[in-house]
Design an enzyme around this catalytic site. Structure first.
Site, short mmCIF file in Angstrom:
data_model
loop_
_atom_site.label_atom_id
_atom_site.label_comp_id
_atom_site.label_asym_id
_atom_site.label_seq_id
_atom_site.Cartn_x
_atom_site.Cartn_y
_atom_site.Cartn_z
N ASP A 150 -44.17 -71.76 21.45
CA ASP A 150 -42.81 -71.26 21.24
C ASP A 150 -42.54 -69.98 22.04
OD1 ASP A 150 -40.27 -71.41 20.09
OD2 ASP A 150 -41.07 -71.90 18.11
N GLY A 195 -34.96 -74.67 26.59
CA GLY A 195 -34.16 -74.92 27.79
C GLY A 195 -33.82 -73.67 28.58
N ASP A 215 -32.52 -75.36 18.36
CA ASP A 215 -33.01 -76.25 17.30
C ASP A 215 -31.97 -77.27 16.84
OD1 ASP A 215 -35.18 -74.69 17.59
OD2 ASP A 215 -35.26 -73.97 15.52
C1 GLA Z 1 -38.38 -72.32 16.75
C2 GLA Z 1 -38.58 -73.74 17.27
C3 GLA Z 1 -38.57 -74.70 16.10
C4 GLA Z 1 -39.66 -74.33 15.10
C5 GLA Z 1 -39.48 -72.89 14.65
C6 GLA Z 1 -40.66 -72.38 13.82
O1 GLA Z 1 -37.11 -72.14 16.20
O2 GLA Z 1 -37.59 -74.06 18.18
O3 GLA Z 1 -38.78 -76.02 16.56
O4 GLA Z 1 -40.92 -74.50 15.68
O5 GLA Z 1 -39.37 -72.00 15.76
O6 GLA Z 1 -40.50 -71.06 13.40
#
Ligand code: GLA
Length: 432
Positions: A150, A195, A215
């Site tokens: 992430d 992205g 998300d």
């Molecule tokens: C980000 C990611 C999600 C998830 C959360 C976890 O928002 O994009 O898919 O993994 O972190 O905290």
């Protein structure tokens, strides 16, 4: 001095190398599996994960190909150990992650894990920044097969002296080094930076998939906006490197069955990673039936053609219009068995969706095609020149596999399905 020709050849080679996918032997095809984030966020523990895995087996999802169980955020303690290692939360994972990996492997699953390229994960747990190699060694020791990485809580520029690419390359190198040192296959690298920085241009040089958007949420508006955004970057996807449209929301929120089918069809045919994200303890049979549609899954897992479907006509809007609520409606792409079409009714009322076969570049002019409906699992006869479907429900989908069925009938009029630039041998334009 090198000739202009050979300089050009070297330049072309370099460009080809730069854009080609990272083939390190893993994840040639989209990963299929489960991730608990969409249904549970941080509220996960070993019991839940094992119940989920058992349900995946009992409901036939494991047999359908969903063989990864991926942990997301919040599996660790908030502090590293005295020696600097990440520590699985013992209240959630009493046997550690390695214990969980062993139990999941006994059920036939591989295990994925989550970390972050910054100081902290998005939920505030320790990130892997400056600990990439150490963390990768630990994941490798535990038997982890996939890392979702992430992009939250990034250090200041005067610390990183890197852009996105640089931070992700450090982990890429750790993955490659640990694979070499341990003799195990490289851990699959799933980039999650939403992205940013046009990741679809370079993600394939670093990992096997990359999130393209923020998300997902379990509403049609979110699905439509992800389909719309990805409709413009389908060319980035092929074997070993793909746009990741985010984890599935089937079974969550207020998605209708038609929306769930459109969701699954778009994600599968666009060759996204498919991670189920609902509570498997009370998933409906309708949702299981959608997730196990073997004709759709076969295209997602096509061993011969790795590319995504792409729009050939936007329909609701003029071509190439970006509209996050009304994405392109008419899509097609090659498969090992024929040409696949996806028609999406982006309107809020039922609609008729029609197209000329040769609007798709993979259809041959002058030929007719047998039509297989990939949702009703029925053969729909032979299509000559065009296809039309009435009463497609709001946000509903039609998925068709067309196979060449020989020359179209003789003396069919007009002589060309598309008249633009079509003339007799004498140059006379007789139709259109
Ligand atoms: C980000 C990611 C999600 C998830 C959360 C976890 O928002 O994009 O898919 O993994 O972190 O905290």
């Amino acid at each position: 001095m090198r000739s202009a020709g050979s300089a050009l050849a070297v330049a072309i080679l370099l460009i080809a190398r730069r854009v080609s996918a990272l083939d390190n032997g893993v994840a040639r095809l989209p990963v299929l599996g489960y991730n608990a984030w969409n249904a549970f966020q941080c509220n996960v523990d070993e019991d839940l994960i094992l119940q989920t895995a058992n349900q995946m087996v009992a409901l036939g999802l494991k047999d359908a190909g969903y063989n990864f169980i991926n942990l997301d955020d919040c599996w660790a303690l908030k502090n590293r150990s005295d020696t600097g290692d990440l520590v699985p939360d013992p209240a959630k994972f009493p046997d550690g992650i390695s214990g969980l990996v062993t139990k999941l492997a006994a059920l036939g699953f591989k295990t994925g894990i989550y970390s972050d390229s910054g100081w902290f994960t998005c939920a505030g747990y320790p990130g892997s920044w400056a600990n990439e190699k150490r963390d990768l060694e630990l994941f490798n020791e535990w038997g982890i097969s996939l890392l979702k990485y992430d992009n939250c809580n990034i250090p200041f520029d005067n610390i990183t002296r890197q852009n996105e690419i640089g931070r992700y390359q450090v982990m890429q190198k750790a993955i490659a080094d640990v694979a070499e040192e341990s003799g195990k296959p490289p851990i699959i690298f799933s980039l999650c930076e939403w992205g940013w920085q046009q990741v679809w241009l370079w993600g394939k040089t670093i990992g096997q998939s990359w999130r393209t958007t923020g998300d997902i949420s379990p509403q049609w508006s979110s699905l439509a906006s992800i389909i719309n955004f990805n409709s413009f970057i389908t060319m980035a996807t092929d074997f070993y490197g793909r746009n990741d449209m985010d984890m599935l929301q089937l079974g969550n929120g207020d998605l209708t069955i038609d929306e769930a089918k459109a969701h699954f069809t778009a994600w599968a045919l666009m060759k996204s990673t498919l991670l189920i994200g609902t509570d498997m303890r009370n998933v409906s049979q309708d949702v299981v039936d959608i997730l196990t549609n073997s004709e759709i899954l076969a295209i997602n897992q096509d061993p011969v053609v790795g590319t995504s479907i792409s729009p050939f006509r936007w329909g609701f809007n003029p071509d190439w219009t970006s509209d996050s609520l009304h994405p392109a409606q008419y899509w097609s792409g090659p498969t090992q068995d024929g040409v696949v079409f996806m028609l999406v009714n982006v309107a809020d009322s039922p609609a008729t969706l029609s197209f000329n076969l040769t609007e798709s570049p993979w259809i041959r002019a002058g030929r007719q095609y047998s039509v297989r409906d990939l949702w009703s699992h029925t053969d729909e006869g032979i299509a000559v020149r065009s296809f039309s479907r009435d009463d497609v429900p709001p946000h509903g989908v039609v998925a068709l596999l067309l196979k060449d069925a020989g020359d179209e009938p003789d003396a069919l009029m007009p002589q060309c399905a598309v008249w633009y630039q079509c003339v007799t041998q004498d140059g006379i334009h007789v139709g259109g």
